[in-house]
Design a protein around this motif. Sequence first.
Motif, mmCIF file in Angstrom:
data_model
loop_
_atom_site.group_PDB
_atom_site.id
_atom_site.type_symbol
_atom_site.label_atom_id
_atom_site.label_comp_id
_atom_site.label_asym_id
_atom_site.label_seq_id
_atom_site.Cartn_x
_atom_site.Cartn_y
_atom_site.Cartn_z
ATOM 1 N N HIS A 95 3.556 -0.619 12.568
ATOM 2 C CA HIS A 95 3.504 0.213 11.373
ATOM 3 C C HIS A 95 2.460 -0.330 10.400
ATOM 4 O O HIS A 95 2.125 -1.516 10.407
ATOM 5 C CB HIS A 95 4.872 0.247 10.687
ATOM 6 C CG HIS A 95 5.902 0.980 11.477
ATOM 7 N ND1 HIS A 95 6.060 2.336 11.402
ATOM 8 C CD2 HIS A 95 6.818 0.547 12.378
ATOM 9 C CE1 HIS A 95 7.024 2.718 12.214
ATOM 10 N NE2 HIS A 95 7.502 1.646 12.827
ATOM 11 N N PHE A 96 1.948 0.559 9.576
ATOM 12 C CA PHE A 96 0.960 0.158 8.577
ATOM 13 C C PHE A 96 1.089 1.090 7.383
ATOM 14 O O PHE A 96 1.634 2.201 7.503
ATOM 15 C CB PHE A 96 -0.462 0.214 9.150
ATOM 16 C CG PHE A 96 -0.845 1.545 9.732
ATOM 17 C CD1 PHE A 96 -1.430 2.536 8.949
ATOM 18 C CD2 PHE A 96 -0.630 1.811 11.079
ATOM 19 C CE1 PHE A 96 -1.780 3.763 9.487
ATOM 20 C CE2 PHE A 96 -0.990 3.037 11.624
ATOM 21 C CZ PHE A 96 -1.565 4.007 10.824
ATOM 22 N N PRO A 97 0.629 0.667 6.202
ATOM 23 C CA PRO A 97 0.713 1.536 5.024
ATOM 24 C C PRO A 97 -0.021 2.838 5.261
ATOM 25 O O PRO A 97 -1.148 2.850 5.757
ATOM 26 C CB PRO A 97 0.027 0.698 3.933
ATOM 27 C CG PRO A 97 0.106 -0.715 4.410
ATOM 28 C CD PRO A 97 0.023 -0.645 5.905
ATOM 29 N N GLY A 98 0.639 3.950 4.948
ATOM 30 C CA GLY A 98 0.008 5.246 5.120
ATOM 31 C C GLY A 98 0.023 5.756 6.545
ATOM 32 O O GLY A 98 -0.788 6.614 6.901
ATOM 33 N N ASP A 99 0.964 5.274 7.388
ATOM 34 C CA ASP A 99 0.998 5.727 8.782
ATOM 35 C C ASP A 99 1.789 7.017 8.967
ATOM 36 O O ASP A 99 1.898 7.524 10.079
ATOM 37 C CB ASP A 99 1.552 4.638 9.701
ATOM 38 C CG ASP A 99 2.999 4.249 9.381
ATOM 39 O OD1 ASP A 99 3.606 4.888 8.498
ATOM 40 O OD2 ASP A 99 3.506 3.312 10.015
ATOM 41 N N THR A 158 -4.521 -0.096 5.478
ATOM 42 C CA THR A 158 -4.286 1.054 6.346
ATOM 43 C C THR A 158 -5.281 1.062 7.495
ATOM 44 O O THR A 158 -4.918 1.300 8.658
ATOM 45 C CB THR A 158 -4.409 2.360 5.543
ATOM 46 O OG1 THR A 158 -3.410 2.375 4.527
ATOM 47 C CG2 THR A 158 -4.229 3.575 6.443
ATOM 48 N N THR A 159 -6.528 0.787 7.175
ATOM 49 C CA THR A 159 -7.574 0.785 8.198
ATOM 50 C C THR A 159 -7.310 -0.278 9.257
ATOM 51 O O THR A 159 -7.467 -0.026 10.456
ATOM 52 C CB THR A 159 -8.947 0.550 7.548
ATOM 53 O OG1 THR A 159 -9.186 1.588 6.579
ATOM 54 C CG2 THR A 159 -10.053 0.549 8.574
ATOM 55 N N ARG A 160 -6.903 -1.469 8.826
ATOM 56 C CA ARG A 160 -6.601 -2.531 9.794
ATOM 57 C C ARG A 160 -5.442 -2.120 10.695
ATOM 58 O O ARG A 160 -5.440 -2.413 11.895
ATOM 59 C CB ARG A 160 -6.296 -3.835 9.061
ATOM 60 C CG ARG A 160 -7.524 -4.526 8.487
ATOM 61 C CD ARG A 160 -7.191 -5.934 8.023
ATOM 62 N NE ARG A 160 -6.317 -5.933 6.854
ATOM 63 C CZ ARG A 160 -6.728 -5.934 5.587
ATOM 64 N NH1 ARG A 160 -8.032 -5.935 5.332
ATOM 65 N NH2 ARG A 160 -5.881 -5.951 4.593
ATOM 66 N N GLY A 161 -4.430 -1.449 10.114
ATOM 67 C CA GLY A 161 -3.305 -0.989 10.919
ATOM 68 C C GLY A 161 -3.718 0.039 11.952
ATOM 69 O O GLY A 161 -3.261 0.012 13.101
ATOM 70 N N ILE A 162 -4.589 0.954 11.538
ATOM 71 C CA ILE A 162 -5.093 1.959 12.478
ATOM 72 C C ILE A 162 -5.846 1.289 13.617
ATOM 73 O O ILE A 162 -5.619 1.578 14.799
ATOM 74 C CB ILE A 162 -6.014 2.962 11.756
ATOM 75 C CG1 ILE A 162 -5.250 3.718 10.670
ATOM 76 C CG2 ILE A 162 -6.620 3.944 12.758
ATOM 77 C CD1 ILE A 162 -6.152 4.545 9.768
#
Length: 239
Positions: free
Chosen positions: A96-100, A168-172
């Motif tokens: 999971h990541f912020p804004g997913d 968010t980008t790193r999570g994506i």
Amino acid sequence: MLVELAGAGTAVLATFVSGYCGRGTGTADGKLWAMSDPIPAYEDEIDYLRQVELLAQEVVALAFDEGTLTHGPDPDDATPLQRAINALARKVRYYHFPGDGCLEERPLLPLSGIVVVGPDSMPPEWGIEYAQLCARLGVPARAEGWALWHAWDSKGLPHTLVTRHLATTRGILQNWSLGRDLYPVQPERAQVAAVVRGWIGPATLSPSHVETVGLGKALPTSGHDDSLSAAPEDRGKIV
């Protein structure tokens, strides 16, 4: 045995995990199916487990497309197969990541690729300094850098969103590196620092875009993609 599960996606997963490399039969949509191609041997157990995981995710994605997937309690009319797939979906590894989109109710933003730029992370082939790029994008040269999201406008034309959402980008990117085709929620207007016509590349491509342009399946890659840019004048330019 997963071989007893019905459905095309589950049949493929069942054949793979069974370890049977010859010809087999099972059911898919109530019909007999056969697997005639040998299953590739995996010397590395990690590779085998990753392939099982990718196939499990494909099963979950198909259930989502059919509208039978739920991460909550199973409905009373759920079939045994649907209950098994829902249990699988709740167990499949997911970062999971912020804004997913798991907590937000806004629609998701499909992306073809991502570029992260900063004082120490400029693609050398661009031949431009970070401060110069920021000046041309019309954004301040933040020490933290910027994320450039390759998206499409309402007319289907490519454009690049400049955003400060690096977490968010790193999570994506972390999910893309594992073949998971996930996207962020549509950002608010205030969360977009600039919009540039075309795609500024090279970029790390999303798994679905990699497959679309014929570079592979579920394996992110790097490199500028011209295939979906309508014309040279529609592509992002930094020089």
